[in-house]
Design a protein around this motif. Sequence first.
Motif, mmCIF file in Angstrom:
data_model
loop_
_atom_site.group_PDB
_atom_site.id
_atom_site.type_symbol
_atom_site.label_atom_id
_atom_site.label_comp_id
_atom_site.label_asym_id
_atom_site.label_seq_id
_atom_site.Cartn_x
_atom_site.Cartn_y
_atom_site.Cartn_z
ATOM 1 N N ARG A 1 -26.956 9.617 -15.912
ATOM 2 C CA ARG A 1 -25.693 8.786 -16.153
ATOM 3 C C ARG A 1 -25.784 7.845 -17.238
ATOM 4 O O ARG A 1 -24.851 7.545 -17.940
ATOM 5 C CB ARG A 1 -25.070 8.262 -14.721
ATOM 6 N N ARG A 2 -26.918 7.288 -17.245
ATOM 7 C CA ARG A 2 -27.055 5.777 -18.160
ATOM 8 C C ARG A 2 -27.019 6.573 -19.656
ATOM 9 O O ARG A 2 -26.318 6.054 -20.638
ATOM 10 C CB ARG A 2 -28.224 5.172 -17.871
ATOM 11 N N ARG A 3 -27.506 7.658 -19.807
ATOM 12 C CA ARG A 3 -27.765 8.468 -21.050
ATOM 13 C C ARG A 3 -26.524 9.119 -21.622
ATOM 14 O O ARG A 3 -26.082 9.285 -22.525
ATOM 15 C CB ARG A 3 -28.741 9.539 -21.073
ATOM 16 N N ALA A 4 -25.693 9.076 -20.605
ATOM 17 C CA ALA A 4 -24.141 9.779 -20.865
ATOM 18 C C ALA A 4 -23.070 8.427 -21.506
ATOM 19 O O ALA A 4 -22.058 9.013 -21.751
ATOM 20 C CB ALA A 4 -23.522 10.469 -19.564
ATOM 21 N N THR A 5 -23.509 7.252 -21.486
ATOM 22 C CA THR A 5 -22.653 6.223 -21.802
ATOM 23 C C THR A 5 -22.284 6.396 -23.583
ATOM 24 O O THR A 5 -23.341 6.704 -24.203
ATOM 25 C CB THR A 5 -23.283 4.987 -21.837
ATOM 26 N N ALA A 6 -21.310 5.825 -24.062
ATOM 27 C CA ALA A 6 -21.062 6.080 -25.525
ATOM 28 C C ALA A 6 -22.090 5.138 -26.236
ATOM 29 O O ALA A 6 -22.546 5.461 -27.166
ATOM 30 C CB ALA A 6 -19.792 5.685 -25.726
ATOM 31 N N LYS A 7 -22.498 3.801 -25.555
ATOM 32 C CA LYS A 7 -23.430 3.002 -26.309
ATOM 33 C C LYS A 7 -24.683 3.669 -26.286
ATOM 34 O O LYS A 7 -25.184 3.399 -27.210
ATOM 35 C CB LYS A 7 -23.292 1.803 -25.397
ATOM 36 N N TYR A 8 -25.023 4.588 -25.472
ATOM 37 C CA TYR A 8 -26.446 4.957 -25.136
ATOM 38 C C TYR A 8 -26.467 6.115 -26.443
ATOM 39 O O TYR A 8 -27.425 6.111 -27.264
ATOM 40 C CB TYR A 8 -26.875 5.361 -23.949
ATOM 41 N N ARG A 9 -25.508 6.691 -26.579
ATOM 42 C CA ARG A 9 -25.075 8.013 -27.377
ATOM 43 C C ARG A 9 -25.368 7.394 -28.941
ATOM 44 O O ARG A 9 -26.109 8.097 -29.800
ATOM 45 C CB ARG A 9 -24.149 8.814 -27.051
ATOM 46 N N THR A 10 -24.617 6.318 -29.287
ATOM 47 C CA THR A 10 -24.598 6.024 -30.617
ATOM 48 C C THR A 10 -25.815 5.245 -31.084
ATOM 49 O O THR A 10 -26.353 5.636 -32.077
ATOM 50 C CB THR A 10 -23.494 4.975 -30.833
ATOM 51 N N ALA A 11 -26.611 4.649 -30.199
ATOM 52 C CA ALA A 11 -27.951 4.187 -30.439
ATOM 53 C C ALA A 11 -28.926 5.426 -30.518
ATOM 54 O O ALA A 11 -29.748 5.125 -31.456
ATOM 55 C CB ALA A 11 -28.298 3.011 -29.185
ATOM 56 N N HIS A 12 -28.704 6.213 -29.758
ATOM 57 C CA HIS A 12 -29.573 7.481 -29.883
ATOM 58 C C HIS A 12 -29.501 8.097 -31.125
ATOM 59 O O HIS A 12 -30.541 8.455 -31.784
ATOM 60 C CB HIS A 12 -29.780 8.315 -28.636
ATOM 61 N N ALA A 13 -28.122 8.182 -31.639
ATOM 62 C CA ALA A 13 -27.997 8.959 -32.753
ATOM 63 C C ALA A 13 -28.392 8.271 -33.890
ATOM 64 O O ALA A 13 -29.052 8.699 -34.996
ATOM 65 C CB ALA A 13 -26.310 9.181 -32.921
ATOM 66 N N ARG B 1 -31.187 6.048 -34.045
ATOM 67 C CA ARG B 1 -32.616 6.192 -33.931
ATOM 68 C C ARG B 1 -33.066 7.648 -34.497
ATOM 69 O O ARG B 1 -33.780 7.563 -35.114
ATOM 70 C CB ARG B 1 -33.121 6.189 -32.606
ATOM 71 N N GLU B 2 -32.239 8.716 -34.142
ATOM 72 C CA GLU B 2 -32.710 9.880 -34.772
ATOM 73 C C GLU B 2 -32.288 10.243 -36.069
ATOM 74 O O GLU B 2 -32.990 10.806 -36.657
ATOM 75 C CB GLU B 2 -31.552 11.182 -33.758
ATOM 76 N N ARG B 3 -31.166 9.632 -36.771
ATOM 77 C CA ARG B 3 -30.717 9.590 -38.000
ATOM 78 C C ARG B 3 -31.902 8.917 -38.833
ATOM 79 O O ARG B 3 -32.425 9.728 -39.673
ATOM 80 C CB ARG B 3 -29.573 9.121 -38.233
ATOM 81 N N ILE B 4 -32.562 7.903 -38.371
ATOM 82 C CA ILE B 4 -33.629 7.284 -39.016
ATOM 83 C C ILE B 4 -34.779 8.105 -39.011
ATOM 84 O O ILE B 4 -35.391 8.148 -40.121
ATOM 85 C CB ILE B 4 -34.007 5.751 -38.340
ATOM 86 N N ARG B 5 -35.236 8.578 -37.746
ATOM 87 C CA ARG B 5 -36.272 9.448 -37.907
ATOM 88 C C ARG B 5 -36.207 10.704 -38.597
ATOM 89 O O ARG B 5 -37.284 10.984 -39.323
ATOM 90 C CB ARG B 5 -36.375 10.212 -36.238
ATOM 91 N N VAL B 6 -35.034 11.367 -38.826
ATOM 92 C CA VAL B 6 -34.804 12.511 -39.767
ATOM 93 C C VAL B 6 -34.957 12.122 -41.083
ATOM 94 O O VAL B 6 -35.443 12.794 -41.861
ATOM 95 C CB VAL B 6 -33.701 13.108 -39.334
ATOM 96 N N GLU B 7 -34.387 11.043 -41.654
ATOM 97 C CA GLU B 7 -34.337 10.623 -42.762
ATOM 98 C C GLU B 7 -35.981 10.342 -43.245
ATOM 99 O O GLU B 7 -36.324 10.626 -44.398
ATOM 100 C CB GLU B 7 -33.806 9.200 -42.868
ATOM 101 N N ALA B 8 -36.722 9.826 -42.316
ATOM 102 C CA ALA B 8 -37.975 9.357 -42.584
ATOM 103 C C ALA B 8 -38.973 10.781 -42.623
ATOM 104 O O ALA B 8 -39.861 10.945 -43.566
ATOM 105 C CB ALA B 8 -38.738 8.668 -41.642
#
Length: 135
Positions: free
Chosen positions: A71-83, A85-92
């Motif tokens: 449920r915590r991972r389903a929040t919009a705040k968590y999803r945007t933060a995760h997105a 972090r993932e974008r930074i990881r993929v760029e690296a």
Amino acid sequence: MLNSDQTEIDLPPTHSETESVFSDCGGVGGRGGGPEDAGSVGLCGQSRVAEPGEALKKDLQHLSREERRRRRRATAKYRTAHATRERIRVEAFNMAFAELRKLLPTLPPDKKLSKIEILRLAICYISYLNHVLDV
């Protein structure tokens, strides 16, 4: 401000939409000392309305650890933060492949290669360089 002969009881009640009409029954500013006060009976004998966060915490207490995490991972705040972090990881990751690609000899030199082609060519090139050094 109060005059010296006025008391708080003489003033008309001012409650926001989120406060209970009984919020002045206990605690400072109508708020109790902690989560154990949520839903308790105040000084005036009326039950207090729990704050939204307290109700959510009580609702989540009976859930399993995995369900709370889900449920915590389903929040919009968590999803945007995760997105982010993932974008930074993929760029690296992509920058590392681009640097590796620059070190590999191909004809033509600017030939576009997929990631798997870059890895396979790097393996072959390293193997070739080891062979050259051994001879």
